[in-house]
Design a protein around this motif. Sequence first.
Motif, short mmCIF file in Angstrom:
data_model
loop_
_atom_site.label_atom_id
_atom_site.label_comp_id
_atom_site.label_asym_id
_atom_site.label_seq_id
_atom_site.Cartn_x
_atom_site.Cartn_y
_atom_site.Cartn_z
N SER A 1 0.73 -1.32 -0.21
CA SER A 1 0.12 0.11 -0.02
C SER A 1 0.88 1.23 0.07
N PHE A 2 1.87 1.12 0.66
CA PHE A 2 2.85 2.30 0.90
C PHE A 2 3.69 2.64 -0.56
N ILE A 3 3.95 1.50 -1.17
CA ILE A 3 4.57 1.56 -2.52
C ILE A 3 3.86 2.02 -3.44
N TYR A 4 2.54 1.44 -3.50
CA TYR A 4 1.52 2.04 -4.69
C TYR A 4 1.43 3.53 -4.29
N ASN A 5 1.10 3.85 -3.14
CA ASN A 5 0.60 5.35 -2.93
C ASN A 5 1.81 6.33 -3.15
N THR A 6 3.13 6.00 -2.86
CA THR A 6 4.12 6.57 -3.18
C THR A 6 4.60 6.74 -4.49
N PHE A 7 4.39 5.85 -5.41
CA PHE A 7 4.68 5.80 -6.90
C PHE A 7 3.41 6.82 -7.51
N ILE A 8 2.10 6.54 -7.06
CA ILE A 8 1.12 7.52 -7.46
C ILE A 8 1.29 8.94 -7.37
N ASP A 9 1.91 9.23 -5.96
CA ASP A 9 2.30 10.72 -5.39
C ASP A 9 3.18 11.09 -6.23
N LYS A 10 4.35 10.42 -6.55
CA LYS A 10 5.67 11.04 -6.97
C LYS A 10 5.73 10.92 -8.73
N VAL A 11 4.94 10.08 -9.24
CA VAL A 11 4.92 10.05 -10.64
C VAL A 11 3.73 10.75 -11.29
N LEU A 12 3.84 11.65 -12.21
CA LEU A 12 2.80 12.29 -12.74
C LEU A 12 2.42 11.64 -14.10
N ALA A 13 1.17 10.82 -14.36
CA ALA A 13 0.82 10.37 -15.29
C ALA A 13 -0.74 10.40 -15.62
N HIS A 14 -1.23 10.25 -16.60
CA HIS A 14 -2.81 10.10 -16.97
C HIS A 14 -3.24 8.79 -16.58
N ASN A 15 -2.50 7.67 -16.61
CA ASN A 15 -2.71 6.45 -16.15
C ASN A 15 -1.80 5.72 -15.46
N TYR A 16 -1.97 4.84 -14.38
CA TYR A 16 -1.16 4.07 -13.68
C TYR A 16 -1.43 2.65 -13.82
N LEU A 17 -0.58 1.90 -14.25
CA LEU A 17 -0.61 0.27 -14.40
C LEU A 17 0.29 -0.29 -13.16
N LEU A 18 -0.57 -1.13 -12.27
CA LEU A 18 0.28 -1.67 -11.20
C LEU A 18 0.68 -3.33 -11.38
N LEU A 19 1.89 -3.78 -11.39
CA LEU A 19 1.94 -5.03 -11.40
C LEU A 19 2.59 -5.68 -10.42
N ASP A 20 2.50 -7.09 -10.36
CA ASP A 20 3.45 -7.80 -9.35
C ASP A 20 4.64 -8.43 -10.30
N HIS A 21 5.41 -9.13 -9.58
CA HIS A 21 6.48 -9.74 -10.27
C HIS A 21 6.22 -10.92 -11.05
#
Length: 280
Positions: free
Chosen positions: A78-98
């Motif tokens: 949850s922290f990683i997802y939120n940090t990524f969304i907060d720090k990277v500006l984008a129209h869309n965000y795609l989240l993936l596991d390994h």
Amino acid sequence: MPPRDEYKLAILVVLYNKQIDDCVTISGLIDSLEKVEFEARDMVICIWNNGPSSINCNLTSEKCQINLIETIDNNSLSFIYNTFIDKVLAHNYLLLDHDSVINSEYLRECFFNKEKYLIPSVMTSHGMQSPKFYRMPSHSFSKTMLAIGSGICLSKAACEEMSKYYGNVFDERFFFYGVDSTFFLRINKIGNAKKIKISSQNIFHSLSRLEVEDESTTKFRVKERSYDQALTLRYYFSIFTCFTVLKKIIASFLFSKKEISLKYFMVAFFNGKHYKSRKR
């Protein structure tokens, strides 16, 4: 994550105990990039190594930027997802596991996505596992939909709306288990469930609960599931969560499914926090 102008698509791949060369998600992304037409400035892939040790990244692509971020102390998803969304500006965000494999068609759909929430159908070696629909309501709707988090594509507008309502996009009271399910419960609670578009594309995913694992890993998952279910019941109380949590508790004790530890469940429910939250 260096600041820059807004991307059309920002992709996050979270690694844990995995080398880049062994990651099927990354190899699948690189293969898919060769089949799509994107401007390099329009997309970024962020590989987030969450531990337990540092890795090297020599990947490059003419189709997009590739960045490596490392936090090797096993931060919460949850922290990683939120940090990524907060720090990277984008129209869309795609989240993936390994351990998720996407095709070029779904990558293209995410790149041009205009929906608030786009999710794929998730396939495993045991068949389709996500999304799942339940007749029992959570909050004001007649049915509940839950989905696996890996593969979801969120618009900037959806993230802003969720942050405005909850303070963040993903609930940071959950660390590993429950991060994706509570996200969909949040969507339902704010009345946006009907805005979820299910893609016609499938992604292939390895689901931990369907795999044979050693005893220590099994114990970890039982503890995580216990905290997940207790915190979900406490913070997302509804007819749906009451029924599903009770069913899992009964199954654990009457049918020896070993999914829930009553000790961990009670501690989590009454303390109202994850056991790792004391370390942060």
